[in-house]
Design a protein around this motif. Structure first.
Motif, PDB file in Angstrom:
ATOM      1  N   ASN A  28      -2.226  13.552 -14.729  1.00  0.00           N
ATOM      2  CA  ASN A  28      -2.717  12.576 -15.697  1.00  0.00           C
ATOM      3  C   ASN A  28      -2.169  11.181 -15.410  1.00  0.00           C
ATOM      4  N   SER A  29      -0.914  11.104 -14.993  1.00  0.00           N
ATOM      5  CA  SER A  29      -0.328   9.805 -14.661  1.00  0.00           C
ATOM      6  C   SER A  29      -1.007   9.185 -13.449  1.00  0.00           C
ATOM      7  N   LEU A  30      -1.283   9.998 -12.435  1.00  0.00           N
ATOM      8  CA  LEU A  30      -1.934   9.480 -11.236  1.00  0.00           C
ATOM      9  C   LEU A  30      -3.350   8.994 -11.556  1.00  0.00           C
ATOM     10  N   LEU A  31      -4.076   9.777 -12.311  1.00  0.00           N
ATOM     11  CA  LEU A  31      -5.443   9.388 -12.664  1.00  0.00           C
ATOM     12  C   LEU A  31      -5.451   8.142 -13.540  1.00  0.00           C
ATOM     13  N   ALA A  32      -4.513   8.039 -14.463  1.00  0.00           N
ATOM     14  CA  ALA A  32      -4.426   6.860 -15.318  1.00  0.00           C
ATOM     15  C   ALA A  32      -4.106   5.616 -14.501  1.00  0.00           C
ATOM     16  N   ASN A  33      -3.443   5.811 -13.366  1.00  0.00           N
ATOM     17  CA  ASN A  33      -3.089   4.685 -12.500  1.00  0.00           C
ATOM     18  C   ASN A  33      -4.197   4.337 -11.512  1.00  0.00           C
ATOM     19  N   GLY A  34      -5.327   5.032 -11.601  1.00  0.00           N
ATOM     20  CA  GLY A  34      -6.450   4.722 -10.726  1.00  0.00           C
ATOM     21  C   GLY A  34      -6.366   5.344  -9.354  1.00  0.00           C
ATOM     22  N   ASP A  35      -5.559   6.394  -9.197  1.00  0.00           N
ATOM     23  CA  ASP A  35      -5.372   6.987  -7.872  1.00  0.00           C
ATOM     24  C   ASP A  35      -6.600   7.784  -7.431  1.00  0.00           C
ATOM     25  N   THR A  36      -6.805   7.789  -6.132  1.00  0.00           N
ATOM     26  CA  THR A  36      -7.860   8.587  -5.505  1.00  0.00           C
ATOM     27  C   THR A  36      -7.285   9.788  -4.768  1.00  0.00           C
TER      28      THR A  36
END
Length: 251
Positions: A63-71
């Motif tokens: 969730n943290s990675l996705l919230a940070n816009g990670d691909t």
């Protein structure tokens, strides 16, 4: 680390201007964004496959990675450092990588950890066998490999390039090399991608100079991938902006 949330139009223009310079395999990681470190919160995504972490932690990391816009997400395939979590191949990895792909986090497999002296001391033949097995099991589920984290701390340039050349016999996916901030480029001779660690605590001008020097010293695609201890900060985002503006293909 973190790549800025660039304007969509600008990103598309940049892609079409640059994509022709990369192989099909390398294009899979063009524009990649991965939060290398979240040390103030979740820790390191590299720990994701460890049996020492639980699914609640994994969900928070995702969730943290996705919230940070990670691909993309960076994962260790082996590690013995307790602070990251001991990692060795496990039967549930295909299922876990399928889950990550469904969530929109494409794995990059890091095949060797730093701070793992017993693993590093194993014969190269053992590492070749490990790497080949990771490709056999997981190649369709990952976008690329990195031969090791800070690999110049435990292998010579000749050993590193031997491992990269052997791995290329098993996969067409891009193979990267990650080094200490000293960045001895002879380690990257046979790599497809250089994962650049600039060092921490740099001013923007110091960061620019490190990225500029590396880009001028190599024709390989560069992903600037270790430069801030917390990837979701304004500081990290500003450095990611600078790296992309200067010509890095991902952060």
């Amino acid at each position: 680390m973190v790549n800025p949330r660039a304007d969509k139009i600008k990103s598309k223009v940049a892609f079409f201007l640059l994509a022709c310079f990369f192989t099909t395999a390398t294009a899979d990681i063009f524009g990649s964004r991965a939060s290398f470190l979240l040390m103030d919160t979740e820790g390191m995504s590299l720990s994701y496959l460890s049996q020492n972490v639980d699914d609640a932690w994994r969900a928070r990391m995702e969730n943290s990675l996705l919230a940070n816009g990670d691909t993309h997400i960076y994962l260790y395939s082996q590690n013995e450092a307790d602070d990251v979590g001991n990692i060795s191949p496990h039967p549930d990895w295909e299922q876990r990588l399928d889950h990550l792909n469904r969530r929109g986090l494409r794995p990059i497999m890091w095949l060797m950890a730093d701070d793992s002296p017993s693993l590093a001391a194993l014969p190269l033949s053992t590492h070749k066998a490990h790497n080949a097995e990771m490709v056999r099991r997981l190649d369709s589920k990952v976008d690329g490999y990195v031969i090791g984290l800070e690999v110049d701390e435990y292998w010579t340039a000749a050993q590193t390039n031997e491992l990269i050349q052997d791995l290329k016999q098993h996969t067409k996916k891009p193979i990267g090399v990650h080094l200490t901030p000293a960045t001895p480029l002879e380690y990257a001779t046979h790599a497809d991608v250089l994962y650049l660690q600039t060092g921490f605590g740099l001013t923007q001008e110091q960061f620019r100079e490190k990225v500029r020097a590396t880009l001028s010293a190599t024709s390989k695609p560069v992903i600037v991938s270790e430069y801030a201890l917390q990837s979701d900060t304004a500081y990290a985002r500003a450095l990611g902006d600078i790296a992309c503006e200067m010509g890095a293909v991902g952060t």
